[in-house]
Enzyme design. Structure first.
Site, PDB file in Angstrom:
ATOM      1  N   GLN A  75       0.239  -9.826  -5.679  1.00  0.00           N
ATOM      2  CA  GLN A  75      -0.347 -11.163  -5.686  1.00  0.00           C
ATOM      3  C   GLN A  75       0.448 -12.167  -6.512  1.00  0.00           C
ATOM      4  O   GLN A  75       0.314 -13.371  -6.321  1.00  0.00           O
ATOM      5  CB  GLN A  75      -1.791 -11.096  -6.194  1.00  0.00           C
ATOM      6  CG  GLN A  75      -2.763 -10.452  -5.222  1.00  0.00           C
ATOM      7  CD  GLN A  75      -2.937 -11.239  -3.929  1.00  0.00           C
ATOM      8  OE1 GLN A  75      -2.596 -12.421  -3.852  1.00  0.00           O
ATOM      9  NE2 GLN A  75      -3.454 -10.576  -2.910  1.00  0.00           N
TER      10      GLN A  75
ATOM     11  N   CYS B 121     -16.995  -4.592   2.936  1.00  0.00           N
ATOM     12  CA  CYS B 121     -18.043  -4.290   3.911  1.00  0.00           C
ATOM     13  C   CYS B 121     -17.953  -2.839   4.381  1.00  0.00           C
ATOM     14  O   CYS B 121     -16.870  -2.322   4.605  1.00  0.00           O
ATOM     15  CB  CYS B 121     -17.916  -5.220   5.114  1.00  0.00           C
ATOM     16  SG  CYS B 121     -18.059  -6.966   4.702  1.00  0.00           S
TER      17      CYS B 121
ATOM     18  N   ASN C 154      -6.165  -9.966  -7.302  1.00  0.00           N
ATOM     19  CA  ASN C 154      -6.239 -10.587  -5.985  1.00  0.00           C
ATOM     20  C   ASN C 154      -7.475 -11.468  -5.795  1.00  0.00           C
ATOM     21  O   ASN C 154      -7.445 -12.411  -5.009  1.00  0.00           O
ATOM     22  CB  ASN C 154      -6.213  -9.513  -4.896  1.00  0.00           C
ATOM     23  CG  ASN C 154      -7.277  -8.454  -5.094  1.00  0.00           C
ATOM     24  OD1 ASN C 154      -7.294  -7.765  -6.108  1.00  0.00           O
ATOM     25  ND2 ASN C 154      -8.173  -8.316  -4.138  1.00  0.00           N
TER      26      ASN C 154
ATOM     27  N   SER D 154       4.614  -7.099  -1.222  1.00  0.00           N
ATOM     28  CA  SER D 154       4.464  -7.234   0.229  1.00  0.00           C
ATOM     29  C   SER D 154       4.957  -8.602   0.663  1.00  0.00           C
ATOM     30  O   SER D 154       4.598  -9.616   0.061  1.00  0.00           O
ATOM     31  CB  SER D 154       2.998  -7.085   0.648  1.00  0.00           C
ATOM     32  OG  SER D 154       2.649  -5.750   0.902  1.00  0.00           O
TER      33      SER D 154
ATOM     34  N   THR E 121       0.838  -1.209   0.000  1.00  0.00           N
ATOM     35  CA  THR E 121       0.000   0.000   0.000  1.00  0.00           C
ATOM     36  C   THR E 121       0.868   1.252   0.000  1.00  0.00           C
ATOM     37  O   THR E 121       0.621   2.197  -0.763  1.00  0.00           O
ATOM     38  CB  THR E 121      -0.952  -0.003   1.211  1.00  0.00           C
ATOM     39  OG1 THR E 121      -1.929  -1.038   1.034  1.00  0.00           O
ATOM     40  CG2 THR E 121      -1.668   1.330   1.345  1.00  0.00           C
TER      41      THR E 121
ATOM     42  N   THR F 205      14.050   4.604  10.525  1.00  0.00           N
ATOM     43  CA  THR F 205      14.853   3.498  11.033  1.00  0.00           C
ATOM     44  C   THR F 205      14.436   2.190  10.370  1.00  0.00           C
ATOM     45  O   THR F 205      13.252   1.853  10.338  1.00  0.00           O
ATOM     46  CB  THR F 205      14.684   3.375  12.560  1.00  0.00           C
ATOM     47  OG1 THR F 205      15.098   4.601  13.171  1.00  0.00           O
ATOM     48  CG2 THR F 205      15.508   2.228  13.110  1.00  0.00           C
TER      49      THR F 205
END
Length: 385
Positions: free
Chosen positions: A179, A328, A149, A201, A71, A239
């Site tokens: 993905q 949702c 995805n 990710s 993201t 960091t």
């Protein structure tokens, strides 16, 4: 528990947990400190970069910048694209991108940026005819996902990016490969050669959450998204999260070995067996994107007469984890937007469940899940067989 929601997140490899524990307990130094340098933490970072390059087939001189995840990486890429289009030109994305890309483009459009959306076919594949009709030399930035995805459909990225590069040589090209990375072998030269920025990710390929990155290719130059202490060649200050970077390195290396040993074909066997059983027991079931090239682990399917949200909760109560294509909100549950864009009816889209396997899932687990779905259809839901 039978966990079959691996497109949402994956269970970290045990080796990942072990190495992260080591860095959090006995090598907890700041990588930028004198002691961190003496302890070789810079080598840990470089090793992780090399492992990511190997996993995606990138060149040794392609820069890997670690972020908090895809993201953040997507946000950074889109921000750079908006900067390049400022005052002239237009930017492109597809109608089915992850919200971290899609909503960023929506925000830019509200600010007056010229945004254009590429639609998809009934199979969930980029409409290349439409792309050919709209791309011109004024295109400044394009963000097109590698694999979806929900449907698992692998997009024709090579064809799309080659067309863009031919028509708009200066266009910055980004792909959200979150993905795809770790699920399929990737040939950078064949599939991503025209791509300048690649998001990923770690938790999608059995690494830790909270760590990902942006791979910068073809000598692309970016403005920093986060300024401060000058870490990571002044591109992303802050960091360094050494425990997560160490875990990511282990996950990427092990995943590369698994793909080299063709373990993705084992996962495909599990997925294909699942779809065969679903099609046999529920002849009217639909499987989205089944005629397209897909990730080997993913099935986005619907059983007529069912309610996907109800099924997810019932199955979870039985220790079987799958997901819906729904998003949702406080007041409503909407079916998959991608399914609607693929021209499925609202009622059909409301039945869709996502099955996404990993290297750890088995045929026996599939049988348990499918048998439970059949039992529910016969007993409670009276699904149309």
């Amino acid at each position: 528990m039978i966990y079959l929601d691996n497109n949402a997140t994956t269970k970290p490899f045990p080796e990942v947990v072990d190495v992260m524990t080591q860095f959090m307990t006995s090598r907890f130094w700041n990588a930028s400190s004198a002691y961190g340098q003496l302890d070789g933490l810079e080598e840990v970072v470089e090793s992780a970069k090399a492992a990511i390059r190997t996993l995606i087939g990138a060149a040794p001189d392609d820069e890997v910048v670690f972020t908090s995840g895809a993201t953040e990486s997507n946000t950074w890429a889109v921000a750079e694209g908006a900067r390049r289009a400022s005052g002239c030109g237009w930017i492109l994305t597809s109608a089915i991108e992850h919200p971290s890309v899609g909503e960023a483009f929506d925000s830019l459009q509200e600010q007056g940026v010229d945004v254009r959306l590429l639609q998809v076919t009934r199979d969930g594949v980029f409409d290349l005819d439409e792309l050919e009709a709209i791309v011109d030399s004024n295109l400044r930035f394009a963000s097109l996902m590698f694999a979806h995805n929900e449907t698992g459909v692998i997009q024709p990225l090579r064809e799309a990016t080659s067309l863009i590069r031919e028509r708009a040589p200066e266009c910055l090209i980004h792909t959200d490969a979150t993905q795809a990375i770790g699920k399929i072998p990737i040939s950078f030269a064949e599939e991503l050669g025209e791509v300048d920025l690649i998001s990923f990710s770690g938790h999608k390929f059995h690494g830790p959450k909270g760590i990902g990155g942006l791979v910068i290719c073809n000598g692309a130059q970016l403005k920093p998204l986060i300024r401060g202490g000058g870490q990571q060649n002044n591109l992303r200050s802050g960091t360094l999260n050494i425990p997560a970077i160490g875990g990511l390195s282990v996950a990427a290396s092990k995943t590369s070995r698994l793909l080299k040993a063709n373990q993705d074909t084992v996962v495909r066997t599990v997925r294909d067996y699942f779809e065969q059983r679903i099609s046999c027991l529920f002849p009217k079931a639909c499987i989205l994107g089944s005629q397209a090239k897909r990730l080997p682990n993913t099935s986005f399917f619907g059983i007529p007469g069912s309610d996907a949200d109800d099924l997810v909760h019932i199955l979870a109560g039985e220790g079987m984890i799958v997901s819906t294509g729904s998003s949702c909100s406080a007041n409503s549950i909407e079916p998959s937007r991608t399914a609607l864009l693929m021209k499925y009816e609202y009622k059909e889209a409301s039945t869709l469940l996502r099955f996404s396997a990993s290297y750890e899932n088995t045929i026996d687990e599939v049988d348990v899940l499918v048998n439970k779905l059949y039992e529910l259809s016969s007993r409670e839901h009276k699904l149309a067989l």
